[in-house]
Every structure is written in C-alpha cells, then in structure tokens.
Motif scaffolding. Sequence first.
Motif, PDB file in Angstrom:
ATOM      1  N   GLY B  52       0.783  -1.227   0.000  1.00  0.00           N
ATOM      2  CA  GLY B  52       0.000   0.000   0.000  1.00  0.00           C
ATOM      3  C   GLY B  52       0.818   1.282   0.000  1.00  0.00           C
ATOM      4  O   GLY B  52       0.249   2.369   0.023  1.00  0.00           O
ATOM      5  N   THR B  53       2.180   1.160  -0.047  1.00  0.00           N
ATOM      6  CA  THR B  53       2.983   2.383  -0.084  1.00  0.00           C
ATOM      7  C   THR B  53       2.965   3.002  -1.477  1.00  0.00           C
ATOM      8  O   THR B  53       3.042   2.282  -2.468  1.00  0.00           O
ATOM      9  CB  THR B  53       4.463   2.108   0.298  1.00  0.00           C
ATOM     10  N   PRO B  54       2.888   4.338  -1.541  1.00  0.00           N
ATOM     11  CA  PRO B  54       2.874   5.006  -2.853  1.00  0.00           C
ATOM     12  C   PRO B  54       4.174   4.752  -3.605  1.00  0.00           C
ATOM     13  O   PRO B  54       5.224   4.581  -2.990  1.00  0.00           O
ATOM     14  CB  PRO B  54       2.758   6.493  -2.484  1.00  0.00           C
ATOM     15  N   ILE B  55       4.083   4.716  -4.950  1.00  0.00           N
ATOM     16  CA  ILE B  55       5.300   4.452  -5.732  1.00  0.00           C
ATOM     17  C   ILE B  55       6.297   5.598  -5.597  1.00  0.00           C
ATOM     18  O   ILE B  55       7.482   5.413  -5.691  1.00  0.00           O
ATOM     19  CB  ILE B  55       5.021   4.151  -7.230  1.00  0.00           C
ATOM     20  N   HIS B  56       5.809   6.805  -5.420  1.00  0.00           N
ATOM     21  CA  HIS B  56       6.697   7.883  -5.012  1.00  0.00           C
ATOM     22  C   HIS B  56       5.896   8.876  -4.173  1.00  0.00           C
ATOM     23  O   HIS B  56       4.669   8.855  -4.203  1.00  0.00           O
ATOM     24  CB  HIS B  56       7.378   8.562  -6.208  1.00  0.00           C
ATOM     25  N   GLU B  57       6.594   9.715  -3.452  1.00  0.00           N
ATOM     26  CA  GLU B  57       5.970  10.665  -2.545  1.00  0.00           C
ATOM     27  C   GLU B  57       4.816  11.406  -3.223  1.00  0.00           C
ATOM     28  O   GLU B  57       4.970  11.995  -4.294  1.00  0.00           O
ATOM     29  CB  GLU B  57       7.062  11.657  -2.074  1.00  0.00           C
ATOM     30  N   SER B  59       2.136  10.314  -4.720  1.00  0.00           N
ATOM     31  CA  SER B  59       1.395   9.663  -5.805  1.00  0.00           C
ATOM     32  C   SER B  59       0.212   8.876  -5.242  1.00  0.00           C
ATOM     33  O   SER B  59       0.281   8.345  -4.140  1.00  0.00           O
ATOM     34  CB  SER B  59       2.319   8.720  -6.563  1.00  0.00           C
ATOM     35  N   ALA B  60      -0.877   8.817  -6.010  1.00  0.00           N
ATOM     36  CA  ALA B  60      -2.023   8.009  -5.586  1.00  0.00           C
ATOM     37  C   ALA B  60      -1.759   6.548  -5.899  1.00  0.00           C
ATOM     38  O   ALA B  60      -2.396   5.647  -5.353  1.00  0.00           O
ATOM     39  CB  ALA B  60      -3.277   8.482  -6.294  1.00  0.00           C
ATOM     40  N   ILE B  61      -0.836   6.288  -6.821  1.00  0.00           N
ATOM     41  CA  ILE B  61      -0.557   4.911  -7.244  1.00  0.00           C
ATOM     42  C   ILE B  61       0.336   4.233  -6.202  1.00  0.00           C
ATOM     43  O   ILE B  61       1.345   4.782  -5.795  1.00  0.00           O
ATOM     44  CB  ILE B  61       0.113   4.882  -8.629  1.00  0.00           C
ATOM     45  N   THR B  62      -0.079   3.021  -5.788  1.00  0.00           N
ATOM     46  CA  THR B  62       0.706   2.305  -4.798  1.00  0.00           C
ATOM     47  C   THR B  62       1.528   1.205  -5.458  1.00  0.00           C
ATOM     48  O   THR B  62       1.253   0.793  -6.589  1.00  0.00           O
ATOM     49  CB  THR B  62      -0.201   1.662  -3.742  1.00  0.00           C
ATOM     50  N   VAL B  63       2.516   0.709  -4.728  1.00  0.00           N
ATOM     51  CA  VAL B  63       3.413  -0.337  -5.223  1.00  0.00           C
ATOM     52  C   VAL B  63       2.626  -1.556  -5.733  1.00  0.00           C
ATOM     53  O   VAL B  63       2.995  -2.198  -6.717  1.00  0.00           O
ATOM     54  CB  VAL B  63       4.380  -0.776  -4.093  1.00  0.00           C
ATOM     55  N   GLY B  64       1.529  -1.852  -5.057  1.00  0.00           N
ATOM     56  CA  GLY B  64       0.741  -3.021  -5.414  1.00  0.00           C
ATOM     57  C   GLY B  64       0.175  -2.998  -6.826  1.00  0.00           C
ATOM     58  O   GLY B  64      -0.028  -4.046  -7.436  1.00  0.00           O
TER      59      GLY B  64
END
Lengths: 559, 102
Positions: B52-57, B59-64
């Motif tokens: 659930g962590t964002p791909i970068h600071e 961002s709404a997009i998460t790693v998942g």
Amino acid sequence: MKTRSLFLPLMALLPGLASAADAIAGEVKKQPVNTTAIVIFLLFVAGTLAITYWAARRTRSASDFYAAGGGITGFQNGLAIAGDYMSAASFLGISAMVYEKGYDGLIYSMGFLVGWPIILFLVAERLRNLGKFTFADVASYRLQQTPVRSFAATGTLVTVSIYLIAQMVGAGKLIQLLFGMNYSTAVVAVGVLMVMYVMFGGMLATTWVQIIKAIMLLSGATFMAFMVLKSAGFSLETMFKTATDLHPKHAAIMAPGGLASNPVDAISLGLALMFGTAGLPHILMRFFTVADAREARKSVFFATGFIGYFYILTFIIGFGAIMLVLNNPGFTETIMKDGKQVTQLIGGSNMAAIHLSHAVGGDLFWGFISAVAFATILAVVAGLTLSGASAVSHDLYASVIKKGKANEADEIRVSKITTLVLGVIAIVLGLVFEKQNIAFMVGLAFAIAASANFPVLFLSMFWKGLTTRGAVIGGFIGLASAVLLIVLGPTVWVDVMHNKAPLFPYKNPALFSMTLAFATTWLFSVLDNSRQAEEEKAKFDAQFVRAMTGIGATGASKH
Amino acid sequence: MNEDILKKVQSNPKFIELVHKKTSLGWMLSIIMLVIYYGFILTLAFSPKSLGTPIHEGSAITVGIPLGIFIIVSAFVLTGIYVRKANSEFDQLNKQIIEESR
C-alpha cells in the motif's frame, strides 16, 4: 422494502472468495424491462442459432460432436477458452469488487489467471497427445478402464453440475436485474438455449458461441476502459487520484484489504484456483478440439493473453465506476437495510459495470453490455453441458457399459439424450435453488477439480508408479474430503446451515484435500503389488513416448 | 505404438535431448510462475502494508498496482516464451524423431 444488495452476501465470504466472483447470491429486485438489451440479445440468439444450424449439418461423427473434428485453430481455441472461462460473474463480480474494495479485486483476478501458464507447461500438450475427447481418456490410458473412467466421470459430473447450478441461479438473478425478466423465465431460457446449442451443434456450435461471446465481451470491456481512461485524460495518476478522493474508503482502496487476513486460507485459495483450473473438465475438453500439441500450446498462449487483458480491463472498469457512477444520483437508490437508510447502486454493487456502460455509452451501449452479460452465461453453460454429456456417453456408456464396443451413432445418441436430461436437471435445480445461498458452489467446484480430477490426471501423466487402485481410491478421497471440508467449514456450516462455529476453520479446503489426495494416491499405488499393477507400470514408457512426441495421437479429421 | 517404434524412439539421442529440454523448460517456467505468485501471496499475508505504499511521494498509485499488472503480464510472457521455444526448436527435434522412427 426488503431489497438486499446483490453483493453483500458475497462480501461476507471474504476471504473465501473462490465462491464469490462466479456466483450471484442473495435476493434481487426485478428491474424495469430493458428493451434495447432484449433486442440485442435476441440478435445474438438468432446469430448463434444460425451457427448451430450450420454446425449441425457438419456434425456427423463422434469426433465432430465432442471435439469439432479437431479442426479448430490455436487462435480460435484461445478465444473459445477465454469465452468458456470468463463468466458473467467474473465480469460483473470482479468489477464490483474493485468498485467496493479497490485493490482486492485485482488480487482476486490474479488467482484466476496464474493457473493458465501451469496448464501450458505441464498439462496441455501431454493431454492433447494422449487423449481423444475427455480427460478420462488420459487418466485411464494405461489403467483399468472401468474403475478409472467411472471415477473420472463422477469427478466430471460432480464438478460440472455444481458449477452449472451456480451459473443457472446466477443467470436467473442477473437477468431479473438486466432485462427485467422473471427469474423462472430466465432460467428456462438459458436451459433451452444451451440444450439446443449442444444437442444439435455439438462442440462446433459451442466453440463458436464461446468465440462470439469472447469477442463481444472483450470489445465491450475495451470500449468501457477506453472511455474511463479518456475521462481521466489518459492519466492513471488522475484516475486513481479522483477515485480515492470520491470513494468513502479513500486511500485504503489502493492497498490490500481483508482478502488475505489468514495466510492458510490465502494459500489454500491460491492452490484451488491454480490447480482447479487445470482440473476443470469443460476446460480440459477444449484441448481436443485442435489438431495437435502445437495448436494446443498456442491455444493457451492466446487464452492467457485474452484472460489477462480482460482482468486488467475489469480493474480499470471498477475504478471507472468509482469515478463516474459512485456519486451519480441517476444510478443510486436509497433503501432500508437492518432498519437503516442505505444508499447503494440500483440493483446492488454487481451492477457497477452495467451502470458504467450507461454512463459512458448511453442507452444503446448499456443494452449491448447487458446482452453481453447474458450471452456470457450461455457460453459457459453450453461448455459445461457438453462436458457432462461426454462424461456420460463417452466414458460411462461407450467405455464402461459397452466396454469400448459401442457404435458411434449410439454413442452420439446417448450424448444427445444426456444433454437433454442435463438441461432439464439444470432448469429444475435452478428453480429449486433460487432462494438458497449458493455462493459457496463455484468454490466447491474449483476445490473438487483441484483435489480429485487434477491429482489423478497429473500423476497419470507424470508418475510411472500410479496404479488403478491408487488413482481410484486417492481420487475419491480427494473428492470426498473437498466436499466434507467445505460442508464443515464456515461457508456452509455457518453461513448456510446457521451453526455457531465451523467444525473446520478454513473456507478453502484445497490445501488439505489436495495434499490428502496426492498422499493417498501415492500410498495406495505403492502398496499395490498385484500383477495388474506391474502391467500398468510397464505401459508407462509407451505412454510417455506418445505424450512427448505425439506418435499415435489422434489427429484432426478432414472435412 | 509397436515395440519396434518404441525401442527406436527411446534409444534415439534426440528423444533423450527433447525430453530433457522440454521437461526442464516446463518445470523451470512453472517454478518461476509459482515463485512470483506465491511470493506475492506471502507478501499479502505477512506484510500487506508494503503493497500500500505510494510508488513515489505524493502519488495516488501504490506499489501493489504495478506489481499486480506485472504478475498478469508475466503469466502471458512466460507462456509466450514456452510456446516460442516449443513450436520452433522442440517441434523441429520432434519431427526428426518421428521421421527416424519410421
């Protein structure tokens, strides 16, 4: 006002989700008659019946009836497999799950996809090289025909009938929502059409119904996903940002929710989905419709592509519904539930994709997508029925009763009679189960396929030491334990039978029942010192050479 | 299949080569798929937060999300690799084996 959300009973099953996406459970409210959808659907029916008429004139031999004469190409078969596998509820159910829970929907669809590569690497070409019409051909290749075919036919019929009931009940409920038709009219219509396709057109008609449905579903879903992305300015960042702002759960929809709170259940579900796919008789049967192992491989490649693409689309569609449907007063209704006022989508969350189609494409496209959802059900039940009919005619009648000496015309006749009988049974059970909680049934079908059909099929191809005794005892233990553990588990013991606590703690039994099936099959094979067992082991080398090279395999019949 | 053909095929070094290549590729790709998928399932079971962590600071997009897409795409790519190899190299070898068995 006692309308319940269509999706809520499904959500209650998390993480026993194998049950959820394919079955529509709970009560639904009939919607106003949807004329556009009915007209488009009737066009589909007219088209597919014309194909059935064409197919009927080309269907003469048993090979035509069961396997479309082996003349389907890898690409066509890939589409047909996708059409056989992508059910209405995986379209509506998974997009609804994304709409409600976001990321969990994606997790769920992955499980349905990852079984396909395994089928390709380990099963598809060996199956094609060894078998003729059913997976029992392969399982019984070097074993005793009567017991092994009886087992395989039982496994097939149990899996197929459970899956069929789930589809029939789902169809009845869905069509009340989509078309505003009666439950019973819908169930009878589905039953009659599927019998006509299969009885008259055999595998050739079934294949084309599946291909057409796959094309309609994929193009409809592509258009929807495109319109969603367009409304987000083709920026995923914007799409996810807008959705998290609008959704009551906000950023939580971008992370896993409660789907895998229990590792044992998560792993067990993964096993059922992965290896269950490789044990579904109606899917395995599709590999006999192509000319050779080469085309069989290509089928899986295309099928994996189409199915994977479809799941990516449903993910975008689910987020699109959050953006465009969630707060749109035209698509929501306020109902009383447990004494509280609740605002929900008209018809429940499972309608998310349907409402989205209206939002992005107007009346005509909405009618088209509703018709596609109905067509989708037909394609799936036709495949199931054909598979059940061939288990009776090819495995039980021709091989067990007539000891391989049945004449072809009689065998086809038995198949057609069985199709009719299965159609009647499906309609009756569809009506009987209307008010029952059937959400566990697809999960059950996958668990049985993974625990009974798959271990026997797999070991027959990969392990020289497998004997008739091991296969039959182990297979039946797998079948019985999968059924028993589901009944004693939370989905049936608590949710259906209303007991307080389950006797078996997990919703997905595959981890246990599949292991048990493999272990007992191995044990009873190793303990089998009979002369017959020695002969069966001795035949493995010839089987292996044929499985690897295709020497002696049934080829395509020329038309 | 008669004993003659069987013996001929079994003793053909090309058959041994085919079996070796086909089974090792099949198992290798199966294991890759299983590792990818169950790696994901175990992450999900034991460390759901990391997905659930964002791909970068910011961002709404998460790693998942990219990870999920990666798994779907990898299933397709792995089947592609197998089919490419099997429909060219293995089928070529297979054709020779069949001809030599006659």
